[in-house]
Design a protein around this motif. Structure first.
Motif, short mmCIF file in Angstrom:
data_model
loop_
_atom_site.label_atom_id
_atom_site.label_comp_id
_atom_site.label_asym_id
_atom_site.label_seq_id
_atom_site.Cartn_x
_atom_site.Cartn_y
_atom_site.Cartn_z
N GLU A 39 0.83 -1.20 0.00
CA GLU A 39 0.00 0.00 0.00
C GLU A 39 0.87 1.25 0.00
N GLU A 40 1.88 1.28 0.85
CA GLU A 40 2.75 2.45 0.92
C GLU A 40 3.45 2.72 -0.41
N LEU A 41 3.81 1.64 -1.11
CA LEU A 41 4.56 1.76 -2.36
C LEU A 41 3.68 1.89 -3.60
N ASN A 79 -5.03 2.94 12.01
CA ASN A 79 -4.63 1.95 11.03
C ASN A 79 -4.29 2.55 9.67
N ALA A 80 -4.14 3.86 9.64
CA ALA A 80 -3.63 4.51 8.44
C ALA A 80 -2.11 4.29 8.36
N GLN A 81 -1.58 4.43 7.16
CA GLN A 81 -0.13 4.33 6.99
C GLN A 81 0.58 5.40 7.84
N TRP A 82 1.80 5.12 8.23
CA TRP A 82 2.58 6.07 9.04
C TRP A 82 2.77 7.39 8.30
N THR A 83 2.76 7.34 6.98
CA THR A 83 2.90 8.56 6.19
C THR A 83 1.62 9.39 6.18
N GLU A 84 0.53 8.80 6.69
CA GLU A 84 -0.77 9.48 6.73
C GLU A 84 -1.23 9.73 8.16
N GLY A 85 -0.31 9.67 9.11
CA GLY A 85 -0.64 9.96 10.50
C GLY A 85 -1.08 8.76 11.31
N GLY A 86 -1.00 7.56 10.74
CA GLY A 86 -1.38 6.35 11.47
C GLY A 86 -0.18 5.62 12.03
N LEU A 87 -0.42 4.38 12.52
CA LEU A 87 0.63 3.57 13.13
C LEU A 87 1.15 2.48 12.20
#
Length: 338
Positions: free
Chosen positions: A250-252, A323-331
């Protein structure tokens, strides 16, 4: 005498460790099927449809592992487990992994001798009450009857919360979510408490969901994730990195729609290592080079699994939140594939 006994004990221990280390991955490959423990039924997370086909967010993790190991996301035997039976099923070898809303805790990791391979949902315990009770806070639940699943972290959390707030409750023990739902709707308890995601999933199945309120208090940390037995590090690596592959994908920007094209090679070395066009990560795991590609194709990356099963556009209606990506403020965060 003592030396020979010691050597004998070490030999037995060594054989046991060797058997464990060589065990589960070879067993799954030889069997041609992954035995995956799931809940007995929680819509959005794991539940059979009208035709008996298992669907849900946790089910997607099982299928991703099966695809990574066997190249077939359908090569899964789903084994329903309750809060009481889940750990026995894993410890006994009845299942190869457990993927059901199960909280990673110290005692389960250390004393029960399981290995949690990661977190697939960051959760917390909440409360649901009928709107007609007029309750707006869990601190107003003095003398309430509370439906609570036995064999879960929620039992201790509930006791701690009521004790800390100097209020009392009358527990109504239940074993499964289906039983809790039945008892709650029948009025056998004023309150149902479990992980907030489970409450949202349960409420979504009600005929009149709007008649029930999720109270604002979240009283615990509940990191939910897949787990395996201690002593089988290779298998733990397979399950851990299958989950990480979905998170990293997802991040990539790797999705079920573009993974086939991207697996031919891209300008991003991390994507190439993940999908097997560069390096030998699959070989390190004892899997084929396209193991992660197969895992992603099974049901999509983490975001796709979330959105399709429990996201805001489903009946469950959960926001990404923690549960958002770390780049979106999640863990959500995966170690690098290198």
């Amino acid at each position: 005498m003592k030396k020979s006994v010691l050597l004998g004990a070490l030999t037995v221990a060594g054989l046991a460790a060797g058997a464990a280390a060589a065990g589960t991955l070879d067993d799954v490959k030889a069997r041609g099927k992954l035995n995956c423990g799931v809940t007995v039924g929680l819509v959005g997370f794991a539940a059979p449809d009208a035709n008996g086909n298992w669907e849900g967010f946790d089910v997607g993790i099982c299928r991703a592992v099966a695809a990574a190991v066997l190249g077939d996301p359908q090569a899964v035997e789903f084994v329903p487990t309750t809060g009481k039976t889940r750990f026995t099923a894993l410890a006994s070898g009845e299942i190869d992994m457990l993927a059901r809303n199960t909280t990673w805790t110290f005692s389960r990791d250390v004393d029960l001798k399981f290995t949690f391979v990661g977190v697939n949902y960051y959760d917390g315990q909440g409360f649901m009450v009928p709107a007609e009770l007029g309750v707006s806070s869990a601190k107003e639940l003095d003398e309430a009857t509370v439906c609570i699943q036995t064999g879960t972290t929620t039992e201790l959390n509930l006791a701690d919360f009521f004790r800390a707030n100097n209020i009392k409750y009358d527990p109504v023990p239940i074993e499964t979510n289906a039983e809790a739902q039945q008892q709650y709707l029948a009025g056998a308890c004023d309150v149902y408490t479990t992980d907030a995601s489970g409450l949202a999933a349960t409420r979504a199945t009600f005929e009149r969901p709007g008649d029930h309120v999720l109270l604002p208090e979240i009283i615990s940390k509940e990191p939910l994730g897949p787990l395996v037995r201690h002593g089988d590090n290779q298998w733990g690596d397979v399950v851990r990195w299958s989950l990480n592959a979905l998170i990293s994908a997802e991040e990539l920007g790797v999705t079920s729609a573009n993974v086939a094209e991207m697996s031919a090679g891209t300008d991003n070395p991390e994507v190439n290592r993940l999908l097997g066009s560069e390096g030998n990560l699959g070989e390190m795991l004892g899997l084929s080079a396209d193991w992660a590609k197969n895992a992603i194709m099974a049901g999509g990356n983490y975001g796709e699994l979330f959105d399709n099963n429990i996201g805001e556009n489903t009946s469950i209606g959960l926001a990404r939140g923690l549960n958002a990506q770390w780049t979106e403020g999640g863990l959500l965060y995966s170690p690098p594939f290198r």
